[in-house]
Design a protein around this motif. Structure first.
Motif, PDB file in Angstrom:
ATOM      1  N   TYR A  70       0.836  -1.206   0.000  1.00 27.78           N
ATOM      2  CA  TYR A  70       0.000   0.000   0.000  1.00 27.78           C
ATOM      3  C   TYR A  70       0.867   1.251   0.000  1.00 27.78           C
ATOM      4  N   ASP A  71       1.863   1.297   0.859  1.00 18.77           N
ATOM      5  CA  ASP A  71       2.709   2.483   0.987  1.00 18.77           C
ATOM      6  C   ASP A  71       3.419   2.803  -0.322  1.00 18.77           C
ATOM      7  N   GLU A  72       3.945   1.775  -0.997  1.00 23.32           N
ATOM      8  CA  GLU A  72       4.706   2.008  -2.212  1.00 23.32           C
ATOM      9  C   GLU A  72       3.816   2.516  -3.342  1.00 23.32           C
ATOM     10  N   VAL A  73       2.643   1.901  -3.513  1.00 17.63           N
ATOM     11  CA  VAL A  73       1.735   2.348  -4.575  1.00 17.63           C
ATOM     12  C   VAL A  73       1.240   3.759  -4.279  1.00 17.63           C
ATOM     13  N   ALA A  74       0.832   4.007  -3.031  1.00 16.83           N
ATOM     14  CA  ALA A  74       0.325   5.333  -2.669  1.00 16.83           C
ATOM     15  C   ALA A  74       1.387   6.405  -2.870  1.00 16.83           C
ATOM     16  N   ALA A  75       2.633   6.098  -2.544  1.00 17.39           N
ATOM     17  CA  ALA A  75       3.713   7.075  -2.676  1.00 17.39           C
ATOM     18  C   ALA A  75       3.962   7.422  -4.141  1.00 17.39           C
ATOM     19  N   VAL A  76       3.976   6.426  -5.000  1.00 19.87           N
ATOM     20  CA  VAL A  76       4.208   6.684  -6.418  1.00 19.87           C
ATOM     21  C   VAL A  76       3.046   7.485  -7.008  1.00 19.87           C
ATOM     22  N   ARG A  77       1.824   7.129  -6.651  1.00 17.61           N
ATOM     23  CA  ARG A  77       0.655   7.849  -7.178  1.00 17.61           C
ATOM     24  C   ARG A  77       0.660   9.308  -6.718  1.00 17.61           C
ATOM     25  N   ALA A  78       1.140   9.541  -5.513  1.00 20.64           N
ATOM     26  CA  ALA A  78       1.140  10.907  -4.961  1.00 20.64           C
ATOM     27  C   ALA A  78       2.137  11.814  -5.666  1.00 20.64           C
ATOM     28  N   ARG A  79       3.157  11.208  -6.326  1.00 18.57           N
ATOM     29  CA  ARG A  79       4.205  12.023  -6.961  1.00 18.57           C
ATOM     30  C   ARG A  79       3.784  12.563  -8.323  1.00 18.57           C
ATOM     31  N   GLY A  80       2.796  11.948  -8.943  1.00 24.77           N
ATOM     32  CA  GLY A  80       2.454  12.325 -10.312  1.00 24.77           C
ATOM     33  C   GLY A  80       1.026  12.808 -10.448  1.00 24.77           C
ATOM     34  N   PRO A  81       0.772  13.605 -11.497  1.00 26.07           N
ATOM     35  CA  PRO A  81      -0.572  14.135 -11.711  1.00 26.07           C
ATOM     36  C   PRO A  81      -1.462  13.230 -12.561  1.00 26.07           C
ATOM     37  N   GLN A  82      -0.956  12.058 -12.952  1.00 28.19           N
ATOM     38  CA  GLN A  82      -1.703  11.202 -13.852  1.00 28.19           C
ATOM     39  C   GLN A  82      -3.066  10.838 -13.256  1.00 28.19           C
ATOM     40  N   ALA A  83      -4.106  10.916 -14.122  1.00 25.78           N
ATOM     41  CA  ALA A  83      -5.463  10.634 -13.655  1.00 25.78           C
ATOM     42  C   ALA A  83      -5.735   9.140 -13.563  1.00 25.78           C
ATOM     43  N   ASN A  84      -5.021   8.336 -14.349  1.00 27.26           N
ATOM     44  CA  ASN A  84      -5.306   6.908 -14.432  1.00 27.26           C
ATOM     45  C   ASN A  84      -4.105   6.091 -13.961  1.00 27.26           C
ATOM     46  N   SER A  88      -5.572  -4.114   1.307  1.00 26.21           N
ATOM     47  CA  SER A  88      -4.726  -3.007   0.853  1.00 26.21           C
ATOM     48  C   SER A  88      -5.181  -2.491  -0.511  1.00 26.21           C
ATOM     49  N   LEU A  89      -5.546  -3.423  -1.394  1.00 25.84           N
ATOM     50  CA  LEU A  89      -6.058  -3.023  -2.700  1.00 25.84           C
ATOM     51  C   LEU A  89      -7.315  -2.179  -2.564  1.00 25.84           C
ATOM     52  N   LEU A  90      -8.228  -2.637  -1.708  1.00 34.28           N
ATOM     53  CA  LEU A  90      -9.482  -1.920  -1.521  1.00 34.28           C
ATOM     54  C   LEU A  90      -9.233  -0.528  -0.962  1.00 34.28           C
ATOM     55  N   ARG A  91      -8.296  -0.416  -0.051  1.00 38.50           N
ATOM     56  CA  ARG A  91      -7.956   0.882   0.529  1.00 38.50           C
ATOM     57  C   ARG A  91      -7.420   1.822  -0.555  1.00 38.50           C
ATOM     58  N   LEU A  92      -6.547   1.311  -1.404  1.00 41.88           N
ATOM     59  CA  LEU A  92      -6.018   2.107  -2.498  1.00 41.88           C
ATOM     60  C   LEU A  92      -7.115   2.518  -3.475  1.00 41.88           C
ATOM     61  N   TYR A  93      -8.036   1.601  -3.728  1.00 35.09           N
ATOM     62  CA  TYR A  93      -9.100   1.857  -4.696  1.00 35.09           C
ATOM     63  C   TYR A  93     -10.031   2.962  -4.198  1.00 35.09           C
ATOM     64  N   LYS A  94     -10.308   2.973  -2.901  1.00 34.83           N
ATOM     65  CA  LYS A  94     -11.169   4.011  -2.336  1.00 34.83           C
ATOM     66  C   LYS A  94     -10.524   5.395  -2.438  1.00 34.83           C
ATOM     67  N   GLU A  95      -9.194   5.413  -2.477  1.00 32.80           N
ATOM     68  CA  GLU A  95      -8.484   6.685  -2.599  1.00 32.80           C
ATOM     69  C   GLU A  95      -8.396   7.155  -4.046  1.00 32.80           C
ATOM     70  N   GLY A  96      -8.678   6.270  -4.964  1.00 31.20           N
ATOM     71  CA  GLY A  96      -8.659   6.607  -6.385  1.00 31.20           C
ATOM     72  C   GLY A  96      -8.723   5.350  -7.222  1.00 31.20           C
ATOM     73  N   PRO A  97      -9.739   5.209  -8.087  1.00 31.21           N
ATOM     74  CA  PRO A  97      -9.892   3.982  -8.886  1.00 31.21           C
ATOM     75  C   PRO A  97      -8.668   3.696  -9.757  1.00 31.21           C
TER      76      PRO A  97
END
Length: 397
Positions: free
Chosen positions: A34-48, A66-75
């Motif tokens: 979860y931490d690694e995916v969330a950190a990478v997503r937070a660095r970029g403006p990409q919508a998808n 962890s997947l569900l938690r990430l999904y709730k923060e952004g599909p």
């Protein structure tokens, strides 16, 4: 690889961030995942965000949370999921919540016999019990999956469609695998067994009637009129705005119906298997007036013969005499019970409106030779557009 799991950036565009996920996600590393995916997503403006999961071998309940938690923060999408992991997503309902695609099986076509051929691809025998419908190289996966879904819905409504297995990759192209034993195209069966013409043609008409006796809703299938409106709009480079308006007027004037329409009904799109006729080309299935099926059939079994006999033979897989004979049989037996003058009137109407399909050749058959496309447009200008007033408001059966 942390505790048997790794997340890495696979590719980045202005709109999409693709992350490659490898190994196993379980209670030992779910939080780290979860931490690694969330950190990478937070660095970029990409919508998808896309998670590429070809090398993901296992996921536990902790990983799912962890997947569900990430999904709730952004599909996000998950692609190339292995079958064993996909089973977990299906059993837990995650495949109903998220956009998850299983990895496509790759099959070899070496030594496979071509048993049918149409405008959208070929049908090849894979083994004694299965065939694959192979789409053109430019066909996107979404088109293949849409046809498979239309076939599934049609099957539920009682249409004799082949049982569909999976979508596969074949030599850089997509294909759909069907269970068909001892199958060949109906066109081949008719051409090779002319003594059985009446028997096979009768079944051909029966399936035609089965489609048109089936009533569906707009929630299940697209509108035939909407499809034709899009076709017309797609021909804007070939016709003037006034000509496009005339084509739209013809489509708009056709009476509305909730009848199931095949959209490209001819013997090269039908398999003869185990003594039965089975539909395999279902990408144009929709709902509307039966005249839309007849115009598509007449375009290949009547008008195309007149426009280019040799191309008609190559397209349908039958000699010209057989094509004409089958068309006449369909008209006579479909409208069985009507007097001869009424049948002739309807056929004249069908033959005229079938030139609509020929007129739309730049969109419905973009891969045929350019000279044939231009010939179709010229034919529409000379023999169809000047006569559209004969159709608008006159389709009454």
């Amino acid at each position: 690889m942390r505790y048997g799991m790794e997340v890495g950036i696979d590719s980045v565009t202005d709109e999409t961030l693709t992350l490659k996920v490898s190994g196993k996600i379980d209670s030992n590393n779910a939080d780290a995942f979860y931490d690694e995916v969330a950190a990478v997503r937070a660095r970029g403006p990409q919508a998808n965000t896309v998670l590429a999961c070809e090398e993901l071998a296992y996921i536990s309940s902790a990983g799912l949370r962890s997947l569900l938690r990430l999904y709730k923060e952004g599909p996000f999408k998950m692609v190339d999921v292995q079958p064993e992991v996909m089973d977990v997503f299906r059993m837990t309902g995650f495949s109903e919540i998220m956009d998850i695609k299983q990895i496509l099986r790759t099959v070899s076509l070496e030594g496979c016999e071509v048993i049918g051929r149409g405008a959208n691809g070929e049908v090849l025998r894979l083994d004694d019990e299965t065939v694959v419908k192979l789409f053109g190289r430019d066909a996107p996966l979404s088109v293949v999956e849409n046809e498979r879904e239309l076939a599934r819905k049609s099957f539920i409504h009682g249409i004799p469609t082949a049982i569909t297995y999976d979508v596969v990759r074949c030599d850089g192209r997509y294909g759909t695998v069907f269970e068909l034993v001892d199958a060949s195209s109906l066109s081949k069966a008719l051409a090779s067994q002319p003594a059985r013409f009446d028997e096979l043609a009768s079944r051909y008409v029966d399936v035609y009637k089965t489609f048109h006796a089936t009533h569906v809703t707009a929630d299940e299938f697209p509108s035939t009129k909407a499809i034709y409106r899009d076709y017309i709009d797609g021909c804007a480079d070939w016709y003037t705005s006034a000509e496009l308006d005339a084509l739209h007027a013809v489509v708009d004037s056709v009476p509305d119906r909730d009848t199931l329409i095949h959209g490209d009904y001819h013997p090269n799109n039908i398999m003869y298997a185990n003594g039965e006729l089975v539909m395999i080309d279902m990408g144009d299935v929709s709902f509307g007036h039966p005249v839309f099926d007849f115009l598509a059939t007449a375009a290949t079994q009547a008008n195309l013969v007149e426009l280019d006999p040799s191309f008609a033979e190559a397209h349908t897989g039958m000699p010209v005499a057989m094509i004409k004979r089958l068309w006449n049989y369909l008209v006579v037996h479909y409208f069985e019970g009507a007097d001869a003058s009424e049948t002739e009137r309807i056929e004249r109407q069908i033959r005229l409106i079938s030139k609509l399909k020929v007129a739309l050749c730049p969109v419905v058959a973009p891969n045929i030779p350019t000279e044939l496309i231009q010939g179709s447009v010229d034919d529409a200008r000379q023999n169809f557009l000047p006569r559209v007033d004969e159709l608008v408001g006159h389709i009454d059966w």
